[in-house]
Design a protein around this motif. Structure first.
Motif, mmCIF file in Angstrom:
data_model
loop_
_atom_site.group_PDB
_atom_site.id
_atom_site.type_symbol
_atom_site.label_atom_id
_atom_site.label_comp_id
_atom_site.label_asym_id
_atom_site.label_seq_id
_atom_site.Cartn_x
_atom_site.Cartn_y
_atom_site.Cartn_z
ATOM 1 N N ASN A 78 9.585 10.122 -0.573
ATOM 2 C CA ASN A 78 10.687 9.538 0.185
ATOM 3 C C ASN A 78 10.165 8.828 1.442
ATOM 4 O O ASN A 78 10.577 7.702 1.747
ATOM 5 C CB ASN A 78 11.672 10.638 0.580
ATOM 6 N N ALA A 79 9.253 9.498 2.142
ATOM 7 C CA ALA A 79 8.712 8.894 3.375
ATOM 8 C C ALA A 79 7.924 7.630 3.056
ATOM 9 O O ALA A 79 8.071 6.600 3.731
ATOM 10 C CB ALA A 79 7.833 9.908 4.095
ATOM 11 N N ILE A 88 0.849 -1.205 0.000
ATOM 12 C CA ILE A 88 0.000 0.000 0.000
ATOM 13 C C ILE A 88 0.880 1.250 0.000
ATOM 14 O O ILE A 88 0.667 2.183 -0.787
ATOM 15 C CB ILE A 88 -0.953 -0.013 1.208
ATOM 16 N N TYR A 89 1.907 1.259 0.880
ATOM 17 C CA TYR A 89 2.816 2.416 0.886
ATOM 18 C C TYR A 89 3.462 2.592 -0.492
ATOM 19 O O TYR A 89 3.575 3.708 -1.006
ATOM 20 C CB TYR A 89 3.910 2.225 1.946
ATOM 21 N N LEU A 90 3.883 1.472 -1.093
ATOM 22 C CA LEU A 90 4.556 1.544 -2.394
ATOM 23 C C LEU A 90 3.609 2.077 -3.465
ATOM 24 O O LEU A 90 4.001 2.913 -4.292
ATOM 25 C CB LEU A 90 5.054 0.138 -2.768
ATOM 26 N N ARG A 91 2.369 1.573 -3.448
ATOM 27 C CA ARG A 91 1.392 1.998 -4.460
ATOM 28 C C ARG A 91 1.163 3.509 -4.373
ATOM 29 O O ARG A 91 1.148 4.209 -5.391
ATOM 30 C CB ARG A 91 0.085 1.238 -4.208
ATOM 31 N N TRP A 124 5.011 9.533 -7.293
ATOM 32 C CA TRP A 124 6.287 9.650 -8.016
ATOM 33 C C TRP A 124 6.037 9.773 -9.518
ATOM 34 O O TRP A 124 6.623 10.629 -10.191
ATOM 35 C CB TRP A 124 7.140 8.444 -7.706
ATOM 36 N N ASN A 125 5.128 8.937 -10.022
ATOM 37 C CA ASN A 125 4.879 8.963 -11.458
ATOM 38 C C ASN A 125 4.097 10.215 -11.873
ATOM 39 O O ASN A 125 4.209 10.663 -13.010
ATOM 40 C CB ASN A 125 4.128 7.702 -11.893
ATOM 41 N N PRO A 173 13.595 8.376 -4.562
ATOM 42 C CA PRO A 173 14.100 9.633 -5.135
ATOM 43 C C PRO A 173 15.597 9.769 -4.886
ATOM 44 O O PRO A 173 16.087 9.325 -3.849
ATOM 45 C CB PRO A 173 13.320 10.716 -4.377
ATOM 46 N N PRO A 174 16.312 10.385 -5.825
ATOM 47 C CA PRO A 174 17.753 10.581 -5.610
ATOM 48 C C PRO A 174 17.972 11.496 -4.413
ATOM 49 O O PRO A 174 17.112 12.320 -4.103
ATOM 50 C CB PRO A 174 18.218 11.252 -6.902
#
Lengths: 297, 184
Positions: free
Chosen positions: B120-121, B99-102, B108-109, B155-156
């Motif tokens: 980042n968080a 869920i966090y990744l989604r 991000w996208n 993120p970089p």
């Protein structure tokens, strides 16, 4: 010649002392790094990597457990999960199990860091260093796919709880309880489909039918005699009551009523006595006997 | 001397009592399992209590996520992450990480580094949970895949901001205290 004697003696004694020291060092047999697995396999995210380090040791030399790295994070991409040692007189094998979380977009190589292991023994032993271990990685996501095209793997569904153990236990326990119940009912003659009711149970039923007869007392005595004879397997008279009770101890509690019954029967059949309360007495006795009777084994 | 008929009767009575007790217990447990399964099948109707079965809470969290309330779903998953069963804990951690990744991936996208802090968080939380899922079950291919994706969209590192001071040499000296009266 004499003037060379002292320097020669010094040189010889120094050489002897040095040789002795060398021998002592050999006897201590310091630990020496021998080999470690080369990881030809390519790894991916989350893999467990097993690294076997082999160190040859002399007798009495053993690894200092405090020098072994503790399980936990090793770097930002590797964790130690387990460290196991296996030692004998000649060598010590140390097995490190790592788990790697190496983020990458294409094939890459990284190194598991070198390990410094301390050994201890009678003669002392130097630290042993296992060199860094190169590990190849490749991505699970094909390199050509842009980030926005990558589909995140779906969530895990909830799983229903298995009912099989409880269903099986319920069926087995019901079968056991049912078997016990059936046996008890059969013993008490409550299962007419299996070999008919027991004699006193049948007598109770016949006595209820005989209530409407003109002289129910005589009929009741006949029915009860028949039930007693059937239970005993032979004709029972007043003088045979004791042997009957000896063979059927479950009726010992109604010995008095049985005695009274035989006396009553004599009065009804031979003393031309009126029926009186013979029927009621027989019915009461039959009901008490019904509660006590059991199917013979 | 024990009467054999009496002994058999006692044994039969014992079997009857024990069988009945076992049947009652199994029936009670079976009813409990069936009610939990009903809550799992239809979590929208299930209400959450102190003693609600963990799997039913898990199903409820999934339902919240399906309805778009992922924060409530995460709150429920948080209550489950200390359960004793490692396989269950692994599924909880996997779902939390995913869920966090989604959420991180969609940000991000859509916004890229403009949402640097939030992405980042979220990615950090996704990594932590997916790593824990893999610690519990290294063979979980979905967790491996998602964790690799989390690393991809990390993120970089943000560059340290340059000093924004616009002062001049003279302005530096103007801030230094002078000697009163123009002393040497």
């Amino acid at each position: 010649m004499r003037k060379f004697a002292l320097p020669l003696a010094i040189i010889l004694s120094t050489a002897a002392a040095f040789a002795l020291l060398m021998n002592a060092n050999d006897a201590a047999a310091p630990a020496r790094f021998e080999s470690q697995d080369d990881h030809a396999a390519t790894h991916t995210m989350g893999d467990l990597i097993v690294r076997d380090v082999l160190v040859s040791t002399g007798p009495g030399v053993r690894i200092d457990p405090a020098s072994l790295p503790a399980p936990g994070a090793l770097s930002d991409w590797a964790e130690i999960r387990k460290v196991e040692t296996d030692s004998n007189e000649e060598q010590t094998r140390i097995r490190f199990t790592y788990q790697v979380f190496y983020g990458l977009r294409g094939p890459e190589t990284a190194e598991l860091p070198p390990l410094r292991l301390r050994f201890e023994g009678a003669g002392g032993a130097p630290d042993v260093e296992a060199p860094a271990l190169p590990v190849s990685f490749m991505p699970l996501i094909p390199p050509g796919i842009p980030d926005e095209k990558v589909a995140v793997r779906p969530l895990r569904p909830a799983e229903t709880l298995p009912i099989s153990p409880y269903g099986k236990w319920l069926a087995l326990s019901l079968i056991a309880a049912g078997a016990g119940l059936l046996y008890l009912l059969w013993m008490r003659g409550l299962l007419p489909m299996f070999a008919g009711p027991l004699p006193f149970r049948r007598a109770c039923r016949d006595l209820q039918r005989a209530a409407s007869q003109p002289s129910p007392g005589q009929a009741a005595c006949l029915i009860l005699h028949r039930a007693l004879n059937e239970t005993a397997g032979e004709a029972i008279f007043g003088n045979g009551l004791e042997s009957f009770l000896g063979r059927h101890p479950q009726f010992a509690g109604i010995r008095g009523e049985l005695d009274e019954f035989f006396a009553l029967s004599r009065r009804v059949f031979f003393a031309e006595d009126a029926d009186g309360d013979a029927y009621a007495h027989c019915l009461k006795l039959a009901r008490r006997a019904r509660l006590l009777e059991r199917r013979p084994s | 001397m024990v009467n054999p008929a009496k002994l058999r009767e006692t044994i039969a009575a014992g079997i009857l009592i024990l069988g009945s007790a076992a049947a009652a217990y199994s029936g009670y447990r079976l009813i409990g399992v069936l009610s939990v399964n009903a809550a799992i099948q239809d979590p929208s109707e299930a209400s959450l209590e102190e003693d609600t079965a963990p799997e039913a809470v898990f199903a409820k969290a999934l339902a919240f996520d399906r309805e778009g309330d992922y924060q409530e779903a995460l709150r429920l998953y948080h209550t489950l992450q200390n359960q004793a069963d490692p396989a269950f804990r692994e599924r909880v951690r996997y779902n939390m990480g995913t869920i966090y990744l989604r959420e991180a991936a969609s940000l991000w996208n859509a916004r890229g580094v403009l949402e640097y802090t939030r992405v980042n968080a979220l990615v950090a939380m996704a990594k932590e949970n997916l790593k824990e899922a893999l610690r519990l079950n290294p063979a979980d291919q979905d967790a491996r895949f998602n964790l690799e994706y989390a690393f991809r969209i990390t993120p970089p590192p943000k560059e340290k901001e340059k000093a924004n001071w616009q002062g001049t040499k003279s302005s530096v000296f103007s801030t230094l205290p002078g000697i009163p009266g123009g002393g040497p």
